[in-house]
Design an enzyme around this catalytic site. Structure first.
Site, PDB file in Angstrom:
ATOM      1  N   LYS A 264     -56.443  72.745  14.152  1.00 40.28           N
ATOM      2  CA  LYS A 264     -57.792  73.022  13.976  1.00 40.28           C
ATOM      3  C   LYS A 264     -58.321  72.060  12.943  1.00 40.28           C
ATOM      4  O   LYS A 264     -57.923  71.789  11.850  1.00 40.28           O
ATOM      5  CB  LYS A 264     -58.061  74.453  13.596  1.00 40.28           C
ATOM      6  CG  LYS A 264     -59.674  74.573  13.063  1.00 40.28           C
ATOM      7  CD  LYS A 264     -59.952  75.981  12.257  1.00 40.28           C
ATOM      8  CE  LYS A 264     -61.127  76.069  11.691  1.00 40.28           C
ATOM      9  NZ  LYS A 264     -61.683  77.368  11.217  1.00 40.28           N
ATOM     10  N   ASP A 269     -67.103  73.379   7.698  1.00 38.98           N
ATOM     11  CA  ASP A 269     -67.493  74.464   8.352  1.00 38.98           C
ATOM     12  C   ASP A 269     -68.556  75.296   7.577  1.00 38.98           C
ATOM     13  O   ASP A 269     -68.148  75.922   6.371  1.00 38.98           O
ATOM     14  CB  ASP A 269     -66.356  75.385   8.424  1.00 38.98           C
ATOM     15  CG  ASP A 269     -66.766  76.936   9.094  1.00 38.98           C
ATOM     16  OD1 ASP A 269     -67.768  76.905   9.641  1.00 38.98           O
ATOM     17  OD2 ASP A 269     -65.698  77.748   8.996  1.00 38.98           O
ATOM     18  N   LYS A 276     -72.698  80.632   6.202  1.00 34.66           N
ATOM     19  CA  LYS A 276     -71.753  80.997   5.132  1.00 34.66           C
ATOM     20  C   LYS A 276     -72.599  81.122   3.732  1.00 34.66           C
ATOM     21  O   LYS A 276     -73.437  80.416   3.771  1.00 34.66           O
ATOM     22  CB  LYS A 276     -70.577  80.249   4.827  1.00 34.66           C
ATOM     23  CG  LYS A 276     -69.416  80.252   5.906  1.00 34.66           C
ATOM     24  CD  LYS A 276     -68.365  79.349   5.340  1.00 34.66           C
ATOM     25  CE  LYS A 276     -67.202  79.330   6.625  1.00 34.66           C
ATOM     26  NZ  LYS A 276     -66.382  80.736   6.554  1.00 34.66           N
ATOM     27  N   ASP A 287     -61.201  72.718   6.053  1.00 33.33           N
ATOM     28  CA  ASP A 287     -60.852  73.591   7.350  1.00 33.33           C
ATOM     29  C   ASP A 287     -60.459  72.742   8.450  1.00 33.33           C
ATOM     30  O   ASP A 287     -60.420  73.238   9.689  1.00 33.33           O
ATOM     31  CB  ASP A 287     -62.537  74.153   7.767  1.00 33.33           C
ATOM     32  CG  ASP A 287     -62.419  75.354   8.399  1.00 33.33           C
ATOM     33  OD1 ASP A 287     -61.285  76.180   8.517  1.00 33.33           O
ATOM     34  OD2 ASP A 287     -63.134  75.827   9.050  1.00 33.33           O
ATOM     35  N   ASP A 346     -69.401  81.546  12.959  1.00 34.24           N
ATOM     36  CA  ASP A 346     -68.585  81.112  11.990  1.00 34.24           C
ATOM     37  C   ASP A 346     -67.226  81.281  12.534  1.00 34.24           C
ATOM     38  O   ASP A 346     -66.269  81.055  11.677  1.00 34.24           O
ATOM     39  CB  ASP A 346     -68.920  81.696  10.584  1.00 34.24           C
ATOM     40  CG  ASP A 346     -68.364  81.402   9.430  1.00 34.24           C
ATOM     41  OD1 ASP A 346     -67.754  80.403   9.422  1.00 34.24           O
ATOM     42  OD2 ASP A 346     -68.185  82.124   8.381  1.00 34.24           O
ATOM     43  N   GLU A 348     -65.762  79.767  14.621  1.00 38.33           N
ATOM     44  CA  GLU A 348     -65.671  78.555  15.403  1.00 38.33           C
ATOM     45  C   GLU A 348     -64.149  77.980  15.469  1.00 38.33           C
ATOM     46  O   GLU A 348     -63.954  77.344  16.644  1.00 38.33           O
ATOM     47  CB  GLU A 348     -66.481  77.594  14.599  1.00 38.33           C
ATOM     48  CG  GLU A 348     -65.861  76.602  13.596  1.00 38.33           C
ATOM     49  CD  GLU A 348     -65.554  77.347  12.499  1.00 38.33           C
ATOM     50  OE1 GLU A 348     -65.804  78.572  12.101  1.00 38.33           O
ATOM     51  OE2 GLU A 348     -64.279  76.936  11.460  1.00 38.33           O
ATOM     52  N   ARG A 350     -61.415  79.035  16.546  1.00 38.30           N
ATOM     53  CA  ARG A 350     -60.852  79.807  17.654  1.00 38.30           C
ATOM     54  C   ARG A 350     -61.615  78.996  18.808  1.00 38.30           C
ATOM     55  O   ARG A 350     -60.804  78.896  20.035  1.00 38.30           O
ATOM     56  CB  ARG A 350     -61.017  81.399  17.997  1.00 38.30           C
ATOM     57  CG  ARG A 350     -62.486  81.761  17.858  1.00 38.30           C
ATOM     58  CD  ARG A 350     -62.460  83.468  17.406  1.00 38.30           C
ATOM     59  NE  ARG A 350     -62.157  83.645  15.863  1.00 38.30           N
ATOM     60  CZ  ARG A 350     -62.214  84.802  15.680  1.00 38.30           C
ATOM     61  NH1 ARG A 350     -62.261  86.083  16.159  1.00 38.30           N
ATOM     62  NH2 ARG A 350     -61.900  84.815  14.135  1.00 38.30           N
TER      63      ARG A 350
END
Ligand code: BES
Ligand code: ZN
Ligand code: ZN
Length: 503
Positions: A264, A269, A276, A287, A346, A348, A350
């Site tokens: 990933k 993010d 967030k 991230d 959020d 994201e 996956r």
């Protein structure tokens, strides 16, 4: 810092290092010191309340009629606990003590020791590896402080006195490239998101070509063509173009199917429209640590010319907010053909992995796939910063990963996956939703994330490592300063070395 292994005793080292077990039992090398000096050691250790545990060091200046010698005594702990990972920690503590003492040339005398299952030469290589790992730091953006030379590390030469010079050199020859891989991952993860975004990260990965890694960079046009509607939905709100980078190291036999690692790589993010909260949002520059670890692993494998065919595929996107950003409720079609109702922008990671996993198994038909991701905050609630979460459809692969985790001190803890958890992701209007809602809202958050990924994995053995709690350290560790850890590189390098390299 230059690391050497030699049977020649150094001339005038700034310090000599010897070891000491718990309850202050000195290791054999104490006998290499002048007899008069030896006698004064026990009292000197007692004065410093030294007990010989791992993590303790005592810096002694010993004098006799003819001169003085600086001796650094390093704690070894209990003899029966000495494995490779413990020797790496000892190496880390050794480095920290030498940094404080400001010595430039140091001779390490620990040749009588050996870790469980290892020769003394290999053991010393692990001590050196630990020292090397602890030595990494990042001052790229410290313009003012860098000017002060006094803050730099003084240590220039660390030489290990050994009668098994050849073995030690050979063992270190396979560990030093792993350290380079860890450093590559740490460097990438440390970069701020205004410097490191999909395009610039792809450029950095291109540099692996120098080591013989084949690197392809796919841009948005190609990703559209492949049908990666899930991955692309994450980058819609960003001015930066999304990328997928495919790295191939072909060190094995041509006919062998590759092993595959997927990362990933959300370079920042914000949470997207499901924004967030501001406190701590800066953490989200890391991230992309899953992608960082995969890149570091590829560097390590290529650097030590591993006899394996390995592919690393990373999905690089920036999750931002704008008029073109994905909205909660939007439905997208993934490369697999399955549709996803995005209820929370959020969740994201996956969405990125769904397409990258599918692409990897489709194109490479790998022996197995392991993906790494800073996927859920819930894994921090469950495991803190002690273990990464392991989720897998395969017991044999899980066992190998758990064992590699123990050997490298990059620990994993396995969670269950099941039909009941899977069902929690069924959507009213699409094939699935990207979060659980209603009464199931916050339940089993890390597992349902893993369950989501599994919907994009066919028959291939697969494991997902949720490294959200491990990628960044808030405090110093024996082999890592606080900040980016490079978690996963050593673990997966060990997995490959122990199980997937032909002779
Ligand atoms: N990148 C975060 C997960 C994360 C949290 C990584 C803390 C590192 C430290 C991920 O994209 C995320 O935001 N996950 C959500 C999922 C939720 C909306 C279902 C989370 O964990 O809150
Ligand atoms: Zn997120
Ligand atoms: Zn994320």
């Amino acid at each position: 810092m230059q690391i050497t292994f030699t049977k020649e005793v150094s001339k005038n080292p700034d310090s000599v290092v010897i070891g000491c077990f718990d309850k202050n039992v000195l290791a054999d090398e104490v006998k290499t010191l002048d007899k008069d000096l030896q006698k004064s050691i026990p009292d000197a250790l007692e004065q410093q309340r030294f007990r010989g545990n791992v993590g303790e060091t005592a810096s002694l200046t010993l004098a006799n009629g003819t001169g003085a010698l600086r001796v650094l005594v390093v704690g070894l702990g209990k003899k029966e606990d000495l494995d490779a990972a413990t020797f790496e920690r000892i190496g880390g503590h050794l480095f920290s003590a030498l940094k404080r003492s400001r010595d430039e040339a140091v001779e390490v005398r620990l040749d009588s020791l050996n870790a469980k299952g290892l020769e003394s030469g290999e053991t010393l290589a692990h001590v050196a590896f630990g020292a090397q790992l602890k030595g990494w730091y990042s001052d790229k953006y410290k313009v003012k402080k860098k000017l002060k030379k006094a803050d730099a590390v003084a240590l220039k030469k660390l030489s290990f006195l050994t009668s098994s010079e050849k073995e030690a050199k050979a063992a270190f020859g396979t560990l030093a490239p792993v350290a380079e891989g860890v450093f590559f991952a740490r460097d990438l993860v440390t970069e701020p998101a205004n410097v490191l975004y999909p395009e610039t990260m792809a450029k950095r990965l291109k540099e692996l070509e120098k080591l013989g890694v084949k690197v392809e960079v796919l841009g948005e046009k190609e990703l559209e063509k492949l049908g990666m509607g899930s991955l692309l939905s994450v980058g819609r709100g960003s001015d930066r173009e999304s990328k997928v980078v495919v790295m191939q190291w072909n060190g094995g036999k041509a006919k062998d199917a590759p092993v595959a690692f997927i990362g990933k790589g959300v370079t920042f993010d914000t949470g997207g429209i499901s924004l967030k909260p501001p406190g701590g949002m800066w953490d989200m520059k890391y991230d992309m640590a899953g992608a960082g670890a995969v890149s570091g692993l590829m560097k390590a494998l290529a650097g030590r010319k591993a006899k394996v065919n390995a592919v690393g595929v990373v999905g690089l996107v920036e999750n931002m907010v704008s008029g073109s950003a994905t909205r909660p409720g939007d439905v997208v079609t993934s490369m697999s053909g399955q549709t996803i109702e995005i209820l929370n922008t959020d969740a994201e990671g996956r969405l990125v992995l769904a397409d990258v996993l599918w692409y990897t198994q489709d194109r490479f038909k790998p022996q197995f796939m392991v993906n790494l991701a800073t996927l859920t905050g819930a894994i921090l609630v469950a495991l803190g910063s002690e273990y990464a979460g392991l989720f897998s459809n395969n017991d044999a692969l899980s066992q190998k990963l758990l064992k590699s985790g123990e050997k490298t001190a990059e620990l994993l803890w396995r969670f269950p996956l099941s039909k009941a958890f899977d069902k929690m992701l069924d959507s009213d209007i699409a094939d699935m939703k990207n979060i659980t809602t209603g009464l199931n809202g916050r339940k089993a958050g890390s597992i349902t994330a893993g369950q989501f990924l599994q919907r994009f994995v066919n028959d291939v053995p697969w494991a997902h490592l949720d490294i959200a709690g491990m990628a960044w350290a808030d405090v110093d560790f024996p082999t890592c300063a606080r900040g980016a850890t490079g978690f996963g590189v050593r673990l997966l390098n060990n997995l490959v070395r122990d199980h997937y390299e032909g002779s």
